[in-house]
Design a protein around this motif. Structure first.
Motif, PDB file in Angstrom:
ATOM      1  N   ARG B   4       2.777  20.107   0.773  1.00 53.46           N
ATOM      2  CA  ARG B   4       3.652  18.936   0.875  1.00 53.46           C
ATOM      3  C   ARG B   4       3.013  17.873   1.755  1.00 53.46           C
ATOM      4  O   ARG B   4       2.992  16.684   1.418  1.00 53.46           O
ATOM      5  N   TRP B   8       1.807  14.060   0.618  1.00 49.51           N
ATOM      6  CA  TRP B   8       2.271  12.826   1.248  1.00 49.51           C
ATOM      7  C   TRP B   8       1.117  12.038   1.854  1.00 49.51           C
ATOM      8  O   TRP B   8       1.104  10.808   1.825  1.00 49.51           O
ATOM      9  N   ALA B  11      -0.607  10.328  -0.922  1.00 43.78           N
ATOM     10  CA  ALA B  11       0.232   9.215  -1.382  1.00 43.78           C
ATOM     11  C   ALA B  11       0.107   8.028  -0.435  1.00 43.78           C
ATOM     12  O   ALA B  11       0.031   6.877  -0.868  1.00 43.78           O
ATOM     13  N   LEU B  12       0.078   8.318   0.856  1.00 47.09           N
ATOM     14  CA  LEU B  12      -0.050   7.245   1.834  1.00 47.09           C
ATOM     15  C   LEU B  12      -1.400   6.550   1.705  1.00 47.09           C
ATOM     16  O   LEU B  12      -1.488   5.316   1.739  1.00 47.09           O
ATOM     17  N   LEU B  14      -3.166   6.355  -0.976  1.00 46.81           N
ATOM     18  CA  LEU B  14      -3.120   5.565  -2.217  1.00 46.81           C
ATOM     19  C   LEU B  14      -2.444   4.228  -1.964  1.00 46.81           C
ATOM     20  O   LEU B  14      -2.916   3.172  -2.371  1.00 46.81           O
ATOM     21  N   LEU B  15      -1.317   4.279  -1.265  1.00 46.33           N
ATOM     22  CA  LEU B  15      -0.568   3.058  -0.979  1.00 46.33           C
ATOM     23  C   LEU B  15      -1.403   2.088  -0.151  1.00 46.33           C
ATOM     24  O   LEU B  15      -1.472   0.898  -0.454  1.00 46.33           O
ATOM     25  N   VAL B  18      -4.323   0.716  -2.422  1.00 41.66           N
ATOM     26  CA  VAL B  18      -3.856  -0.290  -3.388  1.00 41.66           C
ATOM     27  C   VAL B  18      -3.434  -1.548  -2.649  1.00 41.66           C
ATOM     28  O   VAL B  18      -3.766  -2.669  -3.040  1.00 41.66           O
ATOM     29  N   GLY B  19      -2.700  -1.380  -1.567  1.00 46.75           N
ATOM     30  CA  GLY B  19      -2.223  -2.530  -0.800  1.00 46.75           C
ATOM     31  C   GLY B  19      -3.370  -3.386  -0.298  1.00 46.75           C
ATOM     32  O   GLY B  19      -3.346  -4.614  -0.423  1.00 46.75           O
ATOM     33  N   VAL B  22      -5.311  -5.098  -3.536  1.00 40.08           N
ATOM     34  CA  VAL B  22      -4.669  -6.190  -4.281  1.00 40.08           C
ATOM     35  C   VAL B  22      -4.460  -7.428  -3.420  1.00 40.08           C
ATOM     36  O   VAL B  22      -4.269  -8.529  -3.938  1.00 40.08           O
ATOM     37  N   ASN B  23      -4.474  -7.256  -2.101  1.00 42.11           N
ATOM     38  CA  ASN B  23      -4.196  -8.398  -1.243  1.00 42.11           C
ATOM     39  C   ASN B  23      -5.453  -9.135  -0.795  1.00 42.11           C
ATOM     40  O   ASN B  23      -5.358 -10.186  -0.165  1.00 42.11           O
ATOM     41  N   PRO B  25      -8.500 -11.225  -2.039  1.00 44.49           N
ATOM     42  CA  PRO B  25      -8.896 -11.901  -3.282  1.00 44.49           C
ATOM     43  C   PRO B  25     -10.256 -11.447  -3.813  1.00 44.49           C
ATOM     44  O   PRO B  25     -10.436 -11.298  -4.984  1.00 44.49           O
ATOM     45  N   PHE B  28     -12.202  -5.577  -5.567  1.00 45.72           N
ATOM     46  CA  PHE B  28     -12.278  -5.204  -6.989  1.00 45.72           C
ATOM     47  C   PHE B  28     -10.917  -5.254  -7.678  1.00 45.72           C
ATOM     48  O   PHE B  28     -10.824  -5.314  -8.886  1.00 45.72           O
ATOM     49  N   LEU B  29      -9.827  -5.230  -6.928  1.00 46.28           N
ATOM     50  CA  LEU B  29      -8.499  -5.353  -7.529  1.00 46.28           C
ATOM     51  C   LEU B  29      -7.860  -6.709  -7.239  1.00 46.28           C
ATOM     52  O   LEU B  29      -6.739  -6.967  -7.676  1.00 46.28           O
ATOM     53  N   GLY B  30      -8.569  -7.551  -6.488  1.00 49.38           N
ATOM     54  CA  GLY B  30      -8.006  -8.860  -6.163  1.00 49.38           C
ATOM     55  C   GLY B  30      -7.959  -9.748  -7.398  1.00 49.38           C
ATOM     56  O   GLY B  30      -8.646  -9.487  -8.389  1.00 49.38           O
TER      57      GLY B  30
END
Lengths: 302, 179
Positions: B4, B8, B11-12, B14-15, B18-19, B22-23, B25, B28-30
């Motif tokens: 467990r 978690w 997951a953290l 990953l968050l 990704v965060g 994407v933020n 610019p 690679f995900l900007g």
């Protein structure tokens, strides 16, 4: 001593709430969008998130599966939407309506609204009947209207345009309230008023009726519900242990007739309510939560 | 318990990943959008930077080469119903006033279907181009709110830059072609 002890919150419902919050934050991780008042359009935006989360939310990092489906139907005159349809079927077969109960920000919002004190409407025959309306919404606003206009080569995602409260709350308000978006505010007219009205009515109803939008209107839940019995993950009933006491259906806040049917959002309340250990959260044959050993010999079927 | 915790933790991570991606610019995900929105020069009274864009018919539309004519740029998309509804007005404007007015129909970089295939069978004679990325549409005032009409004077000054549908009469009035 005369005191009340607060019942400890069952672990499954706490885990579920944490997953709901986590997925809501994950789907909306583009914080920069809130700061700038514009949406994210990077590579991740071509990926559908499983739950209802508006593409036009400034913070959204993925596409809305319903919006993507309507746009695929709208463009179907020129090319079939295999990617979107395949994605939705995959989500449905893997997770079914576990997505609704665990990974949908709109579901979370509705549950939080229901916590506001007020008279609560009990489920019954009327709510069970109303649960069919979402299939009509799916058929008419997501498939037929966009499909009809697709034949005329006109894009019309009717559910997004006329109904979706997530779109109004996250997309429209999310963008219009930003100081940079005066040109968007200037476009507000009758349709904006209609959408705001629909959103307010739906959100208000959620205070009195548990998951009112989810139960009666959400076409995504309707779609996933069609695959409910096939989904790999979810709350499942062990028929050998079940004694048909009905406790699971009674305690369920949704309009289920049986555990895991098309109305079940796999919240796990029945897992906690079953005194015979007949219900568990499973991924295939693997038990993830709920004790199969909870039942007694008395509870087993002969 | 360990499984467990590991889940978690993953997951953290990953968050956070990704965060962060994407933020930023340039990551690679900007999405490459400038902090300011890149709109400088696009407001009425200002002068747009020069740009050139390859059109679907093979020609190249260069803003500076249109000096001496009123330039009308329409930002549109096949998935935008009001945009589709008003395209005929721009087509008519070019047909009736092409000697004094240049028109460019620039499709958003957000493409959901083949624009050329969409145009086939529709009898338009406008120069159509598809924006390769957000940079050009941002420079024109932003491609997030469609349709957008930008009108530039023969001297290069932006006369009008607004989102929303236009009628043919609006176009005549803004371009000075109205009687």
């Amino acid at each position: 001593m005369n005191g009340r002890t607060k019942k400890p919150r069952p672990r499954l419902s706490l885990t579920r709430r944490m997953v709901q919050v986590y997925t809501a934050v994950l789907y909306n991780a583009h914080v920069r969008g809130w700061v700038m008042g514009r949406i994210y359009r990077g590579p991740l935006k071509t990926v559908c998130v499983p739950g209802l989360n508006c593409y036009s939310c400034p913070a959204a990092v993925g596409a809305c599966p319903l919006g993507a489906l309507q746009n695929a139907v709208a463009a179907s005159a020129s090319r079939p939407g295999f990617y979107v349809i395949g994605t939705l079927i995959l989500f449905g077969l893997l997770f079914g309506r576990v997505i609704c109960g665990w990974a949908c920000p709109m579901g979370l919002i509705q549950e939080l609204l229901y916590k506001i004190p007020g008279k609560k409407v009990k489920k019954g025959r009327v709510t069970r009947g109303l649960s069919w309306v979402k299939y009509a919404v799916l058929l008419i606003f997501v498939l037929l209207i966009p499909g009809y206009y697709a034949l005329r080569r006109v894009p019309l995602p009717a559910f997004c345009k006329y109904i979706c409260p997530a779109g109004t709350l996250e997309g429209a308000l999310g963008l219009m309230l930003h100081p940079n978006n005066g040109d968007l505010r200037a476009l507000a007219g009758g349709l904006t008023l209609w959408k705001l009205g629909v959103m307010i009515v739906i959100l208000a109803a959620c205070v009195f009726i548990f998951r009112a939008f989810c139960r009666f209107l959400c076409p995504l839940g309707a779609l996933y519900g069609l695959l409910a019995r096939l989904a790999l993950l979810g709350v499942k009933l062990d028929g050998d242990r079940c004694v048909d006491c009905g406790a699971c259906v009674r305690v369920c806040p949704m309009d289920v007739k049986a555990v895991g049917d098309r109305e079940c959002v796999h919240c796990g309340k029945c897992v906690e309510a079953c005194g015979y250990g007949a219900i568990s959260v499973r991924a295939g044959k693997i038990v993830l939560a709920g004790s199969a050993a909870k039942g007694t010999e008395k509870g087993r079927r002969a | 318990m360990r499984i467990r915790t590991a889940v978690w933790l993953a997951a953290l991570l990953l968050l956070l990943g990704v965060g962060a991606a994407v933020n930023i610019p340039g990551s690679f995900l900007g999405d490459g959008s400038a902090a300011s929105g890149g709109k400088a020069g696009s407001a009425p009274g200002e002068f747009l930077p020069d740009f050139k864009v390859k059109c679907l018919d093979g020609s190249v539309f260069t803003l500076s080469e249109q000096r001496g004519k009123t330039v009308v740029i329409n930002l549109w998309a096949t998935w935008c119903l009001p945009c589709v509804a008003e395209l005929p007005h721009f087509d008519r404007l070019l047909a009736e006033h092409g000697d004094t007015t240049a028109v460019l129909a620039l499709h958003s970089d957000l493409v959901t279907e083949d624009v050329e295939a969409w145009l086939a069978g529709r009898d338009y004679h406008l120069p159509f181009a598809v924006a390769e990325d957000r940079v050009l549409t941002d420079m024109l005032g932003g491609g997030d709110v469609l349709p957008r009409t930008v009108v530039i004077s023969p001297e290069g000054e932006v006369l009008c830059n607004a989102a929303g549908s236009v009628t043919y009469e609006d176009l005549l009035r803004i371009t000075g072609n109205g009687s």
